[in-house]
Design a protein around this motif. Structure first.
Motif: not given
Length: 356
Positions: A7-9, A35-36, A66-69, A75-77
């Motif tokens: 995920x691209x945050x 993307x978010x 699996x991962x958030x960049x 970034x939210x937990x």
């Protein structure tokens, strides 16, 4: 084998350019990307037709990354995936309200910090030893991968115009920005026409200042609004700046930077304190003085020694290593209830799910 999901945050327009080189590597290796877009300061119009967007936290949780960049600070937990900090710029020495260097502020959000070079890696490694819940890998910065690729169809390079090109950039902070102080000078320099001037500001720059500079656009001065500054950097011969971290990216091209009231007093910058020093200092910078260029080279080796265009590959490798082999010796991240409450309120999400 099930493809990993990433995920691209993002919350700012400049984040597109930071993460797209990484997206390209992920897709080339068979991964999936979504993307978010958080908040009102990021423009969805910059998304490309083939880029998938998730519109809600519920959608993110259902997609199960699996991962958030994150090229930002928080970034939210309450979304899944390991949280990876890839930074929104270089350390510019800015001091936050707590009196600490903002670049090294730990906000209890990340599992992995992908650092840009030795002068930040060492600090983050010390912080990792102190906090014990995140790991640090020196990878270089994904945004810079295109910086070291050949220039193709750059709209800011005009072969028929042989004048030197000066790029003016400025941060938005009222205390640090050079833009309000140098408007009269830039109007005069544009009228003289000795140089081709490009102007690009931080997206949070007050609109009244932006409109001032738009009012002096001419054949000699171009005001640029973009989500990708790299073509601008490649087109310029010298930068005029203040404390904005974009100056560090420009230095990696081994080009001089003239700064206005920069607080670092660094040997790799040509700093001035008054408006009447700016023009002559730019003229000096355009000669690429050897002592200055040697200082720039030494600084770049500490800040970002990677010029192979493969930082995205290193970031992805470090991320996958942590996904596949979690470090069981790490302690759990703090919940940070106050910060997460603020994020829940901003995102309008109140379900009691916490992935951390």
């Amino acid at each position: 084998m099930i493809a990993k999901r990433y995920l691209m945050y993002i919350s700012q327009n400049y984040s597109y350019a930071i993460l797209r080189p990484l997206q390209a590597v992920i897709l080339a290796q068979g991964g999936e990307v979504s993307w978010f877009l958080e908040g009102n300061e990021v423009n969805s119009a910059f998304l490309k037709a083939d880029e998938q967007r998730l519109f809600s936290i519920d959608a993110v949780n259902s997609w199960q990354p699996d991962a958030v960049f994150v090229p930002g600070n928080v970034v939210p937990n309450f979304i899944p995936g390991i949280k990876v900090a890839v930074f929104h710029g270089f350390n510019a020495g800015k001091i936050n309200r707590k009196g600490r260097e903002d670049h090294f502020e730990i906000r209890d959000c990340f599992d992995l910090y992908c650092t840009q070079g030795p002068n930040t890696t060492q600090r983050f490694e010390a912080l990792a030893a102190q906090h014990k819940y995140f790991v640090v890998k020196e990878t270089g910065w994904p945004m810079l991968d295109p910086l070291f690729m050949p220039v193709v169809d750059n709209p800011y390079i005009v072969p028929s115009d042989t004048r030197k090109t000066v790029l003016m950039c400025s941060t938005f902070s009222q205390k640090l920005s050079c833009a309000p102080h140098l408007f009269t000078l830039m109007s005069r320099l544009a009228a003289k026409g000795n140089w081709r001037i490009l102007v690009q500001f931080h997206p949070k720059m007050p609109s009244e200042i932006v409109n001032q500079y738009k009012g002096i656009v001419s054949d000699n001065l171009t005001f640029v609004e973009t989500d990708n500054v790299i073509p601008l950097l490649q087109a310029a011969d010298v930068m005029l700046c203040d404390t904005s971290s974009i100056l560090n990216i420009f230095l990696l091209l081994k080009k001089p930077v003239v700064t206005f009231r920069n607080r670092t007093n660094a040997a790799y910058l040509l700093n001035v304190d008054t408006e009447d020093q700016v023009e002559s200092t730019i003229e000096h910078a355009l000669t690429y003085p050897p002592k200055l260029m040697a200082s720039i080279e030494a600084f770049c080796q500490q800040m970002h020694p990677y010029n192979d265009g493969k930082s995205s590959e290193r970031v992805l490798a470090a991320t996958n290593a942590l996904i596949d082999n979690p470090d069981r010796e790490r302690v759990r991240k703090p919940y940070n209830l106050v910060r997460m409450f603020k994020l829940r309120r901003k995102l309008g999400y109140w379900k009691l799910k916490c992935w951390r």
